[in-house]
Design a protein around this motif. Structure first.
Motif, PDB file in Angstrom:
ATOM      1  N   LYS A   1     -16.692 -13.627 -12.401  1.00  0.00           N
ATOM      2  CA  LYS A   1     -15.460 -14.414 -12.325  1.00  0.00           C
ATOM      3  C   LYS A   1     -15.630 -15.525 -11.303  1.00  0.00           C
TER       4      LYS A   1
ATOM      5  N   ILE B   1     -12.748 -18.483  -5.384  1.00  0.00           N
ATOM      6  CA  ILE B   1     -12.173 -19.575  -4.611  1.00  0.00           C
ATOM      7  C   ILE B   1     -13.028 -19.684  -3.359  1.00  0.00           C
TER       8      ILE B   1
ATOM      9  N   GLU C   1     -10.788 -11.579 -18.768  1.00  0.00           N
ATOM     10  CA  GLU C   1     -10.845 -10.120 -18.830  1.00  0.00           C
ATOM     11  C   GLU C   1     -12.163  -9.644 -19.432  1.00  0.00           C
TER      12      GLU C   1
ATOM     13  N   VAL D   1      -9.868  -5.181  -8.514  1.00  0.00           N
ATOM     14  CA  VAL D   1      -8.544  -4.683  -8.884  1.00  0.00           C
ATOM     15  C   VAL D   1      -7.501  -5.805  -8.960  1.00  0.00           C
TER      16      VAL D   1
ATOM     17  N   PRO E   1      -7.656  -9.416  -9.175  1.00  0.00           N
ATOM     18  CA  PRO E   1      -7.686 -10.376 -10.283  1.00  0.00           C
ATOM     19  C   PRO E   1      -7.479  -9.711 -11.632  1.00  0.00           C
ATOM     20  N   THR E   2      -7.949  -8.459 -11.777  1.00  0.00           N
ATOM     21  CA  THR E   2      -7.744  -7.742 -13.042  1.00  0.00           C
ATOM     22  C   THR E   2      -6.252  -7.519 -13.281  1.00  0.00           C
TER      23      THR E   2
ATOM     24  N   SER F   1      -4.490 -10.790 -13.979  1.00  0.00           N
ATOM     25  CA  SER F   1      -4.801 -11.223 -15.350  1.00  0.00           C
ATOM     26  C   SER F   1      -3.929 -10.458 -16.337  1.00  0.00           C
ATOM     27  N   ASP F   2      -3.822  -9.138 -16.108  1.00  0.00           N
ATOM     28  CA  ASP F   2      -2.972  -8.324 -16.980  1.00  0.00           C
ATOM     29  C   ASP F   2      -1.524  -8.805 -16.918  1.00  0.00           C
TER      30      ASP F   2
ATOM     31  N   SER G   1      -0.407 -11.666 -16.137  1.00  0.00           N
ATOM     32  CA  SER G   1      -0.294 -12.977 -16.789  1.00  0.00           C
ATOM     33  C   SER G   1      -0.188 -12.816 -18.300  1.00  0.00           C
ATOM     34  N   LEU G   2      -0.992 -11.907 -18.864  1.00  0.00           N
ATOM     35  CA  LEU G   2      -0.933 -11.665 -20.314  1.00  0.00           C
ATOM     36  C   LEU G   2       0.413 -11.069 -20.715  1.00  0.00           C
TER      37      LEU G   2
ATOM     38  N   GLU H   1       2.996 -13.754 -20.700  1.00  0.00           N
ATOM     39  CA  GLU H   1       2.866 -14.633 -21.861  1.00  0.00           C
ATOM     40  C   GLU H   1       3.417 -13.957 -23.103  1.00  0.00           C
TER      41      GLU H   1
ATOM     42  N   ASN I   1      -3.382 -21.369  -3.595  1.00  0.00           N
ATOM     43  CA  ASN I   1      -4.623 -21.632  -4.320  1.00  0.00           C
ATOM     44  C   ASN I   1      -4.924 -20.484  -5.291  1.00  0.00           C
ATOM     45  N   TYR I   2      -4.728 -19.276  -4.808  1.00  0.00           N
ATOM     46  CA  TYR I   2      -5.068 -18.083  -5.600  1.00  0.00           C
ATOM     47  C   TYR I   2      -4.147 -17.927  -6.806  1.00  0.00           C
TER      48      TYR I   2
ATOM     49  N   ASN J   1      -4.290 -19.728 -10.281  1.00  0.00           N
ATOM     50  CA  ASN J   1      -5.208 -19.321 -11.347  1.00  0.00           C
ATOM     51  C   ASN J   1      -4.547 -18.432 -12.400  1.00  0.00           C
ATOM     52  N   PHE J   2      -3.305 -18.030 -12.130  1.00  0.00           N
ATOM     53  CA  PHE J   2      -2.649 -17.070 -13.021  1.00  0.00           C
ATOM     54  C   PHE J   2      -1.340 -17.652 -13.542  1.00  0.00           C
TER      55      PHE J   2
ATOM     56  N   GLY K   1      -0.564   0.208  -8.083  1.00  0.00           N
ATOM     57  CA  GLY K   1       0.391   0.173  -9.196  1.00  0.00           C
ATOM     58  C   GLY K   1       1.270  -1.074  -9.152  1.00  0.00           C
TER      59      GLY K   1
ATOM     60  N   PHE L   1      -2.522   1.656 -12.402  1.00  0.00           N
ATOM     61  CA  PHE L   1      -3.684   0.799 -12.657  1.00  0.00           C
ATOM     62  C   PHE L   1      -4.485   1.257 -13.872  1.00  0.00           C
ATOM     63  N   HIS L   2      -4.632   2.542 -14.028  1.00  0.00           N
ATOM     64  CA  HIS L   2      -5.485   3.014 -15.118  1.00  0.00           C
ATOM     65  C   HIS L   2      -4.703   3.480 -16.342  1.00  0.00           C
TER      66      HIS L   2
END
Lengths: 157, 180
Positions: free
Chosen positions: A36, A39, A148, B60, B62-63, B66-67, B69-70, B73, B101-102, B105-106, B148, B164-165
């Motif tokens: 990935k 930054i 992902e 953990v 960014p994953t 990303s989730d 964000s999906l 959407e 900044n971080y 990305n999402f 969580g 998380f899982h």
């Protein structure tokens, strides 16, 4: 989901889709290597890959090396009682006849001491050391921070 | 274990020490990634989704973002009124600028929140989240933290946690239950 598929289509159309390259050593097949974007170079990068052992002898991934980072290590994300931690993994078993994934939320390579920030679209080599099969180098494709996984025609992601 | 050692439910013997407080009973003050002060009262009447993490976290965080964000959407405009926040457990490194900044990305609806060490500790106590600094080589460190995703109704009541899982397909229905 629509946006994800669109993003995936854009990645597929990019010229260098290294994550879809497959390398083999002995009975091991190594594919879907990806990372990935980061930054800056201060934060650790991450390395994911899929390893299939088609042989009849158990093997283990015992280390990774890359010019992209001064201290690459194998880690495992563990969530216990709701708390996530990332203990160092001395080795990652690659049992005979099995497929092992270094993937988000599980085993992963942690690339500490990046020599430069990882940018989406870049690629860098990682050499994997196996207990029995020896060393093999794979090109790692840098996807976006929110990716992902790579989208290869044959990807299980 | 959920729950923070330093926290005690003073004079609230019936209150569970394991479940997050209702938003309206929380007492934290944090700063968002645009530098604005945020308090629990600012979230009154809005569904809330909160995740604790830090920007130096390679796997953990960014994953999960990303989730999230999906999910956002998939929910589309239905989730526009929802407060969605990443609360940093690493305020030493995660300044508002770093968070800006971080989170860029999402999904743009995700807020980054940080504060002083005490402010973050108060927020974690209110949510019954925990975090711990883990030393690494050469003065570097990482953070263990509650992974969580916390969900709250618009009236501030805690609804549930997306673990998380857990199967991520269950997440969007869980979130929808907070939107009505």
């Amino acid at each position: 989901m629509k946006h994800f598929l669109l993003a995936a289509a854009l990645i597929l159309s990019a010229p260098a889709v290294m994550a879809c390259e497959t390398v083999t050593i002995g009975d091991l097949t190594i594919e879907h290597a990806w990372s990935k974007a980061t930054i800056g170079a201060g934060r650790p990068g991450v390395f994911y890959v899929e390893i299939t052992n088609a042989g009849s002898v158990d093997d283990a991934l015992i280390g990774i090396a890359t010019p992209a980072a001064g201290m690459p290590m194998l880690h495992e994300t563990v969530v216990q009682d709701g708390i996530a931690s990332m203990p160092h993994a001395m080795s990652i078993p690659v049992p005979a006849g099995q497929n092992v994934q270094l993937s988000p939320g599980g085993y992963h390579g942690m690339l500490m001491g990046l020599t430069t920030a990882l940018k989406e679209g870049d690629s860098f080599p990682v050499t994997l050391s196996f207990e029995k099969a020896g060393e093999v180098t794979v090109n790692v494709d840098v996807l976006s921070l929110r990716a992902e996984g790579p989208d290869c025609a044959d990807a299980g992601q | 274990m959920l729950g923070v050692g330093a926290y005690r439910t003073r004079n609230l013997p019936t209150r569970s020490e394991l479940l997050p407080l209702p938003i309206g009973e929380m007492t934290w003050t944090l700063t968002d990634h645009r530098g604005r002060s945020v308090r629990p009262a600012d979230w009154a009447g809005r569904p809330v989704m909160v995740f604790f993490g830090f920007t130096w976290c390679p796997d953990v965080c960014p994953t999960t973002l990303s989730d999230i964000s999906l999910w956002l959407e998939e929910l589309g405009a239905d989730a526009d009124r929802m407060i969605v926040a990443l609360i940093s457990v690493d305020p030493e490194r995660d300044t508002p600028d770093v968070l800006a900044n971080y989170v860029s990305n999402f999904d743009q609806r995700i807020l980054g929140l940080t504060g002083s060490a005490d402010e973050v500790a108060q927020a974690a106590a209110d949510f019954r989240a925990t975090y711990r600094r883990v030393a690494k080589d050469a003065g570097d460190y990482t953070m263990d933290h509650t992974a969580g995703v916390f969900l709250f109704h618009p009236d501030g009541r805690f609804v549930s946690i997306i673990d998380f899982h857990e199967d991520r397909r269950f997440a969007v229905p869980k979130i929808r239950r907070t939107l009505s």
